[in-house]
Structure formats: structure tokens, C-alpha cells
Design a protein around this motif. Structure first.
Motif, PDB file in Angstrom:
ATOM      1  N   THR A  21       0.823  -1.204   0.000  1.00  0.00           N
ATOM      2  CA  THR A  21       0.000   0.000   0.000  1.00  0.00           C
ATOM      3  C   THR A  21       0.860   1.257   0.000  1.00  0.00           C
ATOM      4  O   THR A  21       0.471   2.285  -0.550  1.00  0.00           O
ATOM      5  N   GLU A  22       2.037   1.186   0.624  1.00  0.00           N
ATOM      6  CA  GLU A  22       2.927   2.345   0.694  1.00  0.00           C
ATOM      7  C   GLU A  22       3.582   2.637  -0.641  1.00  0.00           C
ATOM      8  O   GLU A  22       3.684   3.801  -1.057  1.00  0.00           O
ATOM      9  N   VAL A  23       4.015   1.601  -1.331  1.00  0.00           N
ATOM     10  CA  VAL A  23       4.791   1.788  -2.564  1.00  0.00           C
ATOM     11  C   VAL A  23       3.903   1.809  -3.797  1.00  0.00           C
ATOM     12  O   VAL A  23       4.074   2.640  -4.692  1.00  0.00           O
ATOM     13  N   MET A  24       2.929   0.877  -3.847  1.00  0.00           N
ATOM     14  CA  MET A  24       2.120   0.734  -5.057  1.00  0.00           C
ATOM     15  C   MET A  24       0.687   1.210  -4.891  1.00  0.00           C
ATOM     16  O   MET A  24      -0.108   1.115  -5.814  1.00  0.00           O
ATOM     17  N   ARG A  25       0.348   1.710  -3.712  1.00  0.00           N
ATOM     18  CA  ARG A  25      -1.001   2.213  -3.426  1.00  0.00           C
ATOM     19  C   ARG A  25      -2.058   1.154  -3.715  1.00  0.00           C
ATOM     20  O   ARG A  25      -3.124   1.450  -4.223  1.00  0.00           O
ATOM     21  N   ARG A  26      -1.768  -0.084  -3.391  1.00  0.00           N
ATOM     22  CA  ARG A  26      -2.693  -1.169  -3.649  1.00  0.00           C
ATOM     23  C   ARG A  26      -3.670  -1.338  -2.492  1.00  0.00           C
ATOM     24  O   ARG A  26      -3.364  -1.040  -1.353  1.00  0.00           O
ATOM     25  N   SER A  27      -4.863  -1.833  -2.810  1.00  0.00           N
ATOM     26  CA  SER A  27      -5.845  -2.143  -1.781  1.00  0.00           C
ATOM     27  C   SER A  27      -5.340  -3.311  -0.941  1.00  0.00           C
ATOM     28  O   SER A  27      -4.662  -4.216  -1.445  1.00  0.00           O
ATOM     29  N   ILE A  28      -5.712  -3.305   0.333  1.00  0.00           N
ATOM     30  CA  ILE A  28      -5.259  -4.385   1.217  1.00  0.00           C
ATOM     31  C   ILE A  28      -6.188  -5.592   1.168  1.00  0.00           C
ATOM     32  O   ILE A  28      -5.842  -6.654   1.701  1.00  0.00           O
ATOM     33  N   ASP A  29      -7.358  -5.459   0.583  1.00  0.00           N
ATOM     34  CA  ASP A  29      -8.389  -6.487   0.737  1.00  0.00           C
ATOM     35  C   ASP A  29      -7.918  -7.876   0.321  1.00  0.00           C
ATOM     36  O   ASP A  29      -7.928  -8.813   1.110  1.00  0.00           O
ATOM     37  N   ARG A  30      -7.517  -8.020  -0.928  1.00  0.00           N
ATOM     38  CA  ARG A  30      -7.135  -9.354  -1.394  1.00  0.00           C
ATOM     39  C   ARG A  30      -5.845  -9.849  -0.751  1.00  0.00           C
ATOM     40  O   ARG A  30      -5.793 -10.996  -0.275  1.00  0.00           O
ATOM     41  N   PRO A  31      -4.767  -9.033  -0.699  1.00  0.00           N
ATOM     42  CA  PRO A  31      -3.543  -9.518  -0.036  1.00  0.00           C
ATOM     43  C   PRO A  31      -3.779  -9.923   1.411  1.00  0.00           C
ATOM     44  O   PRO A  31      -3.201 -10.905   1.883  1.00  0.00           O
ATOM     45  N   LEU A  32      -4.646  -9.205   2.116  1.00  0.00           N
ATOM     46  CA  LEU A  32      -4.897  -9.529   3.517  1.00  0.00           C
ATOM     47  C   LEU A  32      -5.664 -10.836   3.637  1.00  0.00           C
ATOM     48  O   LEU A  32      -5.354 -11.678   4.488  1.00  0.00           O
ATOM     49  N   ARG A  33      -6.655 -11.038   2.778  1.00  0.00           N
ATOM     50  CA  ARG A  33      -7.412 -12.298   2.822  1.00  0.00           C
ATOM     51  C   ARG A  33      -6.511 -13.487   2.502  1.00  0.00           C
ATOM     52  O   ARG A  33      -6.582 -14.531   3.154  1.00  0.00           O
ATOM     53  N   VAL A  34      -5.657 -13.326   1.499  1.00  0.00           N
ATOM     54  CA  VAL A  34      -4.767 -14.416   1.105  1.00  0.00           C
ATOM     55  C   VAL A  34      -3.785 -14.735   2.232  1.00  0.00           C
ATOM     56  O   VAL A  34      -3.575 -15.902   2.592  1.00  0.00           O
ATOM     57  N   ALA A  35      -3.171 -13.694   2.790  1.00  0.00           N
ATOM     58  CA  ALA A  35      -2.195 -13.914   3.864  1.00  0.00           C
ATOM     59  C   ALA A  35      -2.864 -14.518   5.095  1.00  0.00           C
ATOM     60  O   ALA A  35      -2.319 -15.430   5.726  1.00  0.00           O
ATOM     61  N   ALA A  36      -4.045 -14.036   5.438  1.00  0.00           N
ATOM     62  CA  ALA A  36      -4.730 -14.520   6.637  1.00  0.00           C
ATOM     63  C   ALA A  36      -5.096 -15.992   6.525  1.00  0.00           C
ATOM     64  O   ALA A  36      -5.146 -16.708   7.536  1.00  0.00           O
ATOM     65  N   SER A  37      -5.340 -16.466   5.320  1.00  0.00           N
ATOM     66  CA  SER A  37      -5.766 -17.856   5.138  1.00  0.00           C
ATOM     67  C   SER A  37      -4.687 -18.865   5.515  1.00  0.00           C
ATOM     68  O   SER A  37      -4.982 -20.045   5.710  1.00  0.00           O
ATOM     69  N   SER A  38      -3.441 -18.403   5.638  1.00  0.00           N
ATOM     70  CA  SER A  38      -2.348 -19.330   5.950  1.00  0.00           C
ATOM     71  C   SER A  38      -2.056 -19.417   7.448  1.00  0.00           C
ATOM     72  O   SER A  38      -1.140 -20.127   7.850  1.00  0.00           O
ATOM     73  N   PHE A  39      -2.833 -18.702   8.277  1.00  0.00           N
ATOM     74  CA  PHE A  39      -2.591 -18.690   9.717  1.00  0.00           C
ATOM     75  C   PHE A  39      -3.751 -19.301  10.489  1.00  0.00           C
ATOM     76  O   PHE A  39      -4.895 -19.313  10.015  1.00  0.00           O
ATOM     77  N   GLU A  40      -3.456 -19.783  11.675  1.00  0.00           N
ATOM     78  CA  GLU A  40      -4.495 -20.245  12.583  1.00  0.00           C
ATOM     79  C   GLU A  40      -5.246 -19.034  13.149  1.00  0.00           C
ATOM     80  O   GLU A  40      -4.827 -17.892  12.990  1.00  0.00           O
ATOM     81  N   ASP A  41      -6.328 -19.308  13.845  1.00  0.00           N
ATOM     82  CA  ASP A  41      -7.268 -18.264  14.230  1.00  0.00           C
ATOM     83  C   ASP A  41      -6.611 -17.128  15.008  1.00  0.00           C
ATOM     84  O   ASP A  41      -6.800 -15.957  14.703  1.00  0.00           O
ATOM     85  N   ARG A  42      -5.825 -17.441  16.035  1.00  0.00           N
ATOM     86  CA  ARG A  42      -5.231 -16.389  16.869  1.00  0.00           C
ATOM     87  C   ARG A  42      -4.294 -15.514  16.063  1.00  0.00           C
ATOM     88  O   ARG A  42      -4.340 -14.272  16.161  1.00  0.00           O
ATOM     89  N   ASP A  43      -3.422 -16.119  15.277  1.00  0.00           N
ATOM     90  CA  ASP A  43      -2.495 -15.350  14.452  1.00  0.00           C
ATOM     91  C   ASP A  43      -3.233 -14.584  13.365  1.00  0.00           C
ATOM     92  O   ASP A  43      -2.819 -13.478  12.985  1.00  0.00           O
ATOM     93  N   ARG A  44      -4.325 -15.150  12.872  1.00  0.00           N
ATOM     94  CA  ARG A  44      -5.106 -14.460  11.852  1.00  0.00           C
ATOM     95  C   ARG A  44      -5.698 -13.170  12.404  1.00  0.00           C
ATOM     96  O   ARG A  44      -5.663 -12.122  11.761  1.00  0.00           O
ATOM     97  N   ARG A  45      -6.209 -13.241  13.625  1.00  0.00           N
ATOM     98  CA  ARG A  45      -6.769 -12.028  14.245  1.00  0.00           C
ATOM     99  C   ARG A  45      -5.681 -10.985  14.485  1.00  0.00           C
ATOM    100  O   ARG A  45      -5.908  -9.784  14.305  1.00  0.00           O
ATOM    101  N   PHE A  46      -4.493 -11.432  14.908  1.00  0.00           N
ATOM    102  CA  PHE A  46      -3.389 -10.510  15.130  1.00  0.00           C
ATOM    103  C   PHE A  46      -2.983  -9.835  13.828  1.00  0.00           C
ATOM    104  O   PHE A  46      -2.734  -8.619  13.793  1.00  0.00           O
ATOM    105  N   LEU A  47      -2.937 -10.591  12.747  1.00  0.00           N
ATOM    106  CA  LEU A  47      -2.584 -10.027  11.442  1.00  0.00           C
ATOM    107  C   LEU A  47      -3.588  -8.962  11.022  1.00  0.00           C
ATOM    108  O   LEU A  47      -3.200  -7.861  10.603  1.00  0.00           O
ATOM    109  N   TRP A  48      -4.875  -9.281  11.131  1.00  0.00           N
ATOM    110  CA  TRP A  48      -5.899  -8.303  10.763  1.00  0.00           C
ATOM    111  C   TRP A  48      -5.760  -7.034  11.605  1.00  0.00           C
ATOM    112  O   TRP A  48      -5.857  -5.923  11.073  1.00  0.00           O
ATOM    113  N   SER A  49      -5.529  -7.196  12.894  1.00  0.00           N
ATOM    114  CA  SER A  49      -5.391  -6.027  13.761  1.00  0.00           C
ATOM    115  C   SER A  49      -4.173  -5.198  13.388  1.00  0.00           C
ATOM    116  O   SER A  49      -4.243  -3.966  13.331  1.00  0.00           O
ATOM    117  N   LEU A  50      -3.042  -5.854  13.154  1.00  0.00           N
ATOM    118  CA  LEU A  50      -1.825  -5.137  12.779  1.00  0.00           C
ATOM    119  C   LEU A  50      -2.044  -4.281  11.539  1.00  0.00           C
ATOM    120  O   LEU A  50      -1.694  -3.100  11.510  1.00  0.00           O
TER     121      LEU A  50
END
Length: 203
Positions: A22-51
Motif C-alpha cells: 500500500t505504501e509503494v504501489m497504493r494497492r488495496s489491502i483487501d485481497r492480499p490480507l485475505r490471502v495472507a490470513a488464510s495461511s494462519f491459525e485463528d489467533r495469528d489471523r486475528r493478530f494479522l488483521w489487527s496489525l
């Protein structure tokens, strides 16, 4: 050796990657965040979303607490360093359940692996100042009596805050800003249990 990312916390690394896009390419976070979150368990997924979400939500105010600790303009820093510092400040001031020593250690480790040589010293110094000041630096930006600073304190575009003040006044605008920045409730919906298949007798 500098490219070895195994010692970097994977959740923070994922958040860093999304925010850097988002800083360099001004891209939306929606798809990258969903993709990244899918690789984590529930607790880490919530932490990622919050971060990711809280760093973006409070970006203007995070920058305001970081800038006085720098010896150069924030935009003159390399993009990876800006992202690492914002992530650190968000953990210290917004996600206040993260231990300060963990924020400093992880941020320095990320700078060593992901930013230019020597950036880890800058990140270490800034992060330590942020933790030593407690919440005083963050709360010092609360300025309901100064409408010109509302956009910083509540991290909204200044043109939008000016428009709201002109239309609804300072008090109503302040309420709207606080509501906008409140964390949404989390709802869990149970998945209906499928009925058991019928049992057929033999014969």
C-alpha cells in the motif's frame, strides 16, 4: 545472511508485506490480507488483521508521534523503514496488549532483514523512545479544543474533517471521528449442523 527471514515473526512479516504494497504501489489491502490470513491459525489471523487495519486506520497519528523522534523528514526514509516504524507504533499505542520489549526486538529484527544496512539502529532508537514515553506522547495528540488538529488526533483526511466541521460543528464532528475509529464488534455465526444421513436397514 541479511535475506534469511526465518527469524522474523511470520505474522508481522505478512503485515509488513501488505503495508509495504500500500505504501509503494497504493494497492488495496483487501485481497492480499485475505490471502495472507488464510495461511494462519485463528489467533495469528486475528493478530494479522489487527496489525494491518489499525496501522492503516491510525496512520496520520502514528506518523505524528514518530516524526519528532527523527532527524530527517519521514518521507525521506526508505519505505521499509517507514512501514516498520508505523507497525511498531501501532503495537505500542493501539494494540497495547503486545509487550514493549517484543515490539522493539521484532522491529529491530525486521529492519536487519528487510531494510538497508544501518536502519536497525534507527528503528531501535525510535522504538525505545516510543516505549519509554508510555502513552503520554500518543495521548498528547488529543486536542478537542483545537479543530485544526482533529484530523491528526483521529487520523482522517484534513479536507474531510474541515467539511464536517463546517457542516455539523466541532462536537458532532468529534463524535463522528470517534465512532469511525471505534473497533467493530466481532460476531461469530455458527454453521448449521447437517442432519445425519438416514439409516437404511438391510434386507
Amino acid at each position: 545472511e541479511r535475506l534469511d527471514l526465518r527469524s522474523v515473526d511470520p505474522v508481522r512479516l505478512a503485515a509488513y508485506g501488505i503495508l509495504l504494497q500500500t505504501e509503494v504501489m497504493r494497492r488495496s489491502i483487501d485481497r492480499p490480507l485475505r490471502v495472507a490470513a488464510s495461511s494462519f491459525e485463528d489467533r495469528d489471523r486475528r493478530f494479522l488483521w489487527s496489525l494491518v487495519q489499525e496501522t492503516l486506520r491510525w496512520r496520520a497519528r502514528l506518523d505524528a508521534v514518530i516524526i519528532p523522534l527523527l532527524h530527517r523528514r519521514l518521507e525521506r526514509l526508505d519505505a521499509p523503514v517507514r512501514v516498520i516504524l508505523r507497525l511498531a507504533a501501532a503495537q505500542i499505542y493501539v494494540l497495547d496488549s503486545v509487550p514493549s520489549h517484543a515490539v522493539v526486538n521484532e522491529s529491530v529484527r525486521m529492519a536487519q532483514r528487510l531494510a538497508t544496512t544501518g536502519s536497525d539502529r534507527l528503528v531501535n532508537a525510535v522504538c525505545r523512545r516510543l516505549t519509554e514515553d508510555g502513552r503520554a506522547r500518543w495521548m498528547g495528540l488529543e486536542s478537542p479544543g483545537d479543530p485544526s488538529r482533529l484530523w491528526v488526533a483521529h487520523s482522517h483526511p484534513p479536507w474531510l474533517v474541515d467539511r464536517w466541521i463546517a457542516r455539523w460543528g466541532v462536537e458532532q464532528t468529534l463524535s463522528m471521528l470517534r465512532w469511525n475509529n471505534s473497533r467493530p464488534d466481532t460476531w461469530l455465526r455458527g454453521r448449521p449442523v447437517a442432519p445425519a444421513p438416514p439409516l437404511y436397514g438391510g434386507g
